[in-house]
Design an enzyme around this catalytic site. Structure first.
Site, PDB file in Angstrom:
ATOM      1  N   LYS A   1      17.355  54.257  40.813  1.00 48.14           N
ATOM      2  CA  LYS A   1      16.951  53.003  40.158  1.00 48.14           C
ATOM      3  C   LYS A   1      17.807  51.821  40.614  1.00 48.14           C
ATOM      4  O   LYS A   1      17.377  50.674  40.540  1.00 48.14           O
ATOM      5  CB  LYS A   1      17.049  53.164  38.632  1.00 48.14           C
ATOM      6  CG  LYS A   1      16.075  54.208  38.066  1.00 48.14           C
ATOM      7  CD  LYS A   1      16.395  54.525  36.605  1.00 48.14           C
ATOM      8  CE  LYS A   1      15.457  55.582  36.025  1.00 48.14           C
ATOM      9  NZ  LYS A   1      15.855  55.965  34.637  1.00 48.14           N
TER      10      LYS A   1
ATOM     11  N   TYR B   1       7.467  56.503  41.503  1.00 50.24           N
ATOM     12  CA  TYR B   1       8.716  56.716  40.750  1.00 50.24           C
ATOM     13  C   TYR B   1       9.187  58.178  40.847  1.00 50.24           C
ATOM     14  O   TYR B   1      10.375  58.433  41.079  1.00 50.24           O
ATOM     15  CB  TYR B   1       8.482  56.299  39.289  1.00 50.24           C
ATOM     16  CG  TYR B   1       9.594  56.657  38.353  1.00 50.24           C
ATOM     17  CD1 TYR B   1      10.745  55.876  38.264  1.00 50.24           C
ATOM     18  CD2 TYR B   1       9.506  57.794  37.537  1.00 50.24           C
ATOM     19  CE1 TYR B   1      11.772  56.215  37.402  1.00 50.24           C
ATOM     20  CE2 TYR B   1      10.530  58.136  36.661  1.00 50.24           C
ATOM     21  CZ  TYR B   1      11.658  57.345  36.602  1.00 50.24           C
ATOM     22  OH  TYR B   1      12.682  57.694  35.744  1.00 50.24           O
TER      23      TYR B   1
HETATM   24  N1  GLN Z   1      13.122  61.454  36.992  1.00 49.64           N
HETATM   25  C1  GLN Z   1      13.859  61.459  35.758  1.00 49.64           C
HETATM   26  C2  GLN Z   1      12.973  61.070  34.591  1.00 49.64           C
HETATM   27  O1  GLN Z   1      12.229  60.172  34.707  1.00 49.64           O
HETATM   28  C3  GLN Z   1      15.010  60.535  35.866  1.00 49.64           C
HETATM   29  C4  GLN Z   1      15.819  60.430  34.581  1.00 49.64           C
HETATM   30  C5  GLN Z   1      17.294  60.333  34.798  1.00 49.64           C
HETATM   31  O2  GLN Z   1      17.812  60.669  35.840  1.00 49.64           O
HETATM   32  N2  GLN Z   1      17.989  59.917  33.767  1.00 49.64           N
HETATM   33  O3  GLN Z   1      12.999  61.671  33.557  1.00 49.64           O
END
Ligand code: GLN
Length: 303
Positions: free
Chosen positions: A66, A190
């Site tokens: 992110k 995503y």
């Molecule tokens: N891909 C994971 C999700 O969306 C990422 C969450 C994370 O790393 N905190 O749940």
């Protein structure tokens, strides 16, 4: 300061640790990862690397991705991005849907899942998911100065099959008119960005552009770097962000793969990985190791 010795000592302490947390098993492919792993890498402003343990073992960077999508979105859209996503800590779990209902579908910040979906949606606009993922990989490879960084398709598929909550967040925001793309396209992109695999040495290098050090690659303006570091400090560990600021005192971003990427402005960048998570979904030993490192080196943004 003998960083090599400091890192080796932390590695030895973590190898012997008993309480290692629990791996994220809501993404089945991540549930298979061996909890007994720990790696750490530091890259200094001078470009020296120090590493310990499983620092060359690739892991799923998950939410650490992110930071890179935010960097691309900020670079492309500038401050207008903040019309679509807020800059306040949520105080809730990373995947919570609660505030979206009372705050008309605008996520609190770009690091909770809802906010990260908005960021991905922003850079996806007008492009095919494949192009956007290509652009993201180019950005990450360039920042790490390493072309051997890829997406693990099995991890992406595993989350595609189980990601109902993320789809709910996307559809909820779409019902408020907040998405530019079809929810399926945004979610698919995503899930793939989260499935990027890197090792600690690559990730510590990839964070160099956020240190603002003279020797670091210049991928964003100083002002944008400050924005990202501020958000990592206040929101990078979700409802555990206050605790991370309190214990470590440096901007960091965690992921449920057990990785944490940390910025020491003007001095160094750090990546730590241990797959076992604490109750808030942040690496148990990763946090402890960062606490040890910050204490020993005196690194802190709080003076
Ligand atoms: N891909 C994971 C999700 O969306 C990422 C969450 C994370 O790393 N905190 O749940």
């Amino acid at each position: 300061m003998d960083l090599g010795a400091i890192v080796a000592e932390i590695g030895a302490e973590m190898a012997a640790a008993e309480d290692r947390g629990r791996v994220a098993d809501y993404i089945p492919e991540l549930g298979r990862v061996d909890c007994n792993q720990f790696g750490m890498a530091i890259v200094t402003a001078e470009g020296e690397t120090h590493q310990t343990g499983d620092a060359l073992t690739p892991f799923s960077i998950q939410s650490v991705s992110k930071v890179f999508t935010l960097a691309i979105a900020l670079g492309r859209l500038g401050e207008s991005l903040w019309r679509r996503v807020g800059v306040e800590p949520s105080g809730l779990a990373f995947n919570s849907i609660l505030q979206l209902e009372t705050e008309s579908g605008i996520p609190r910040n770009p690091f909770i899942n809802a906010g990260a979906l908005i960021v991905t949606d922003s850079i996806l606009a007008g492009h095919a998911p494949r192009e956007t993922l290509g652009e993201l990989l180019r950005f990450v490879r360039m920042s790490a100065n390493d072309d051997d960084i890829h997406i693990n398709e099995n991890v992406a598929k595993s989350e595609e099959e189980t990601g109902h909550l993320n789809r709910s967040l996307a559809h909820f925001m779409a019902s408020h008119g907040r998405l530019l793309n079809a929810p399926e396209l945004t979610c698919g992109t995503y899930f793939h960005q989260c499935a990027i695999e890197m090792n600690c040495v690559q990730l510590a290098n990839a964070a160099r552009f956020l240190t603002g050090a003279k020797s670091a690659p210049r991928l964003l303006s100083r002002q944008k770097i400050r924005r990202i570091n501020a958000l990592m400090m206040t929101c990078g560990h979700y409802d555990g962000s206050g605790e991370f600021a309190f214990r470590v005192g440096l901007p960091g971003k965690s992921g449920v793969g057990g990785g944490i990427m940390v910025v020491v402005p003007n001095k160094a960048s750090v990546a730590v990985w241990s797959p076992g998570l604490n109750a808030r979904g942040n690496s148990q030993l990763g946090t402890l190791a960062m606490e040890r490192l910050a204490r020993t080196t005196g690194w802190s943004i709080f003076g």
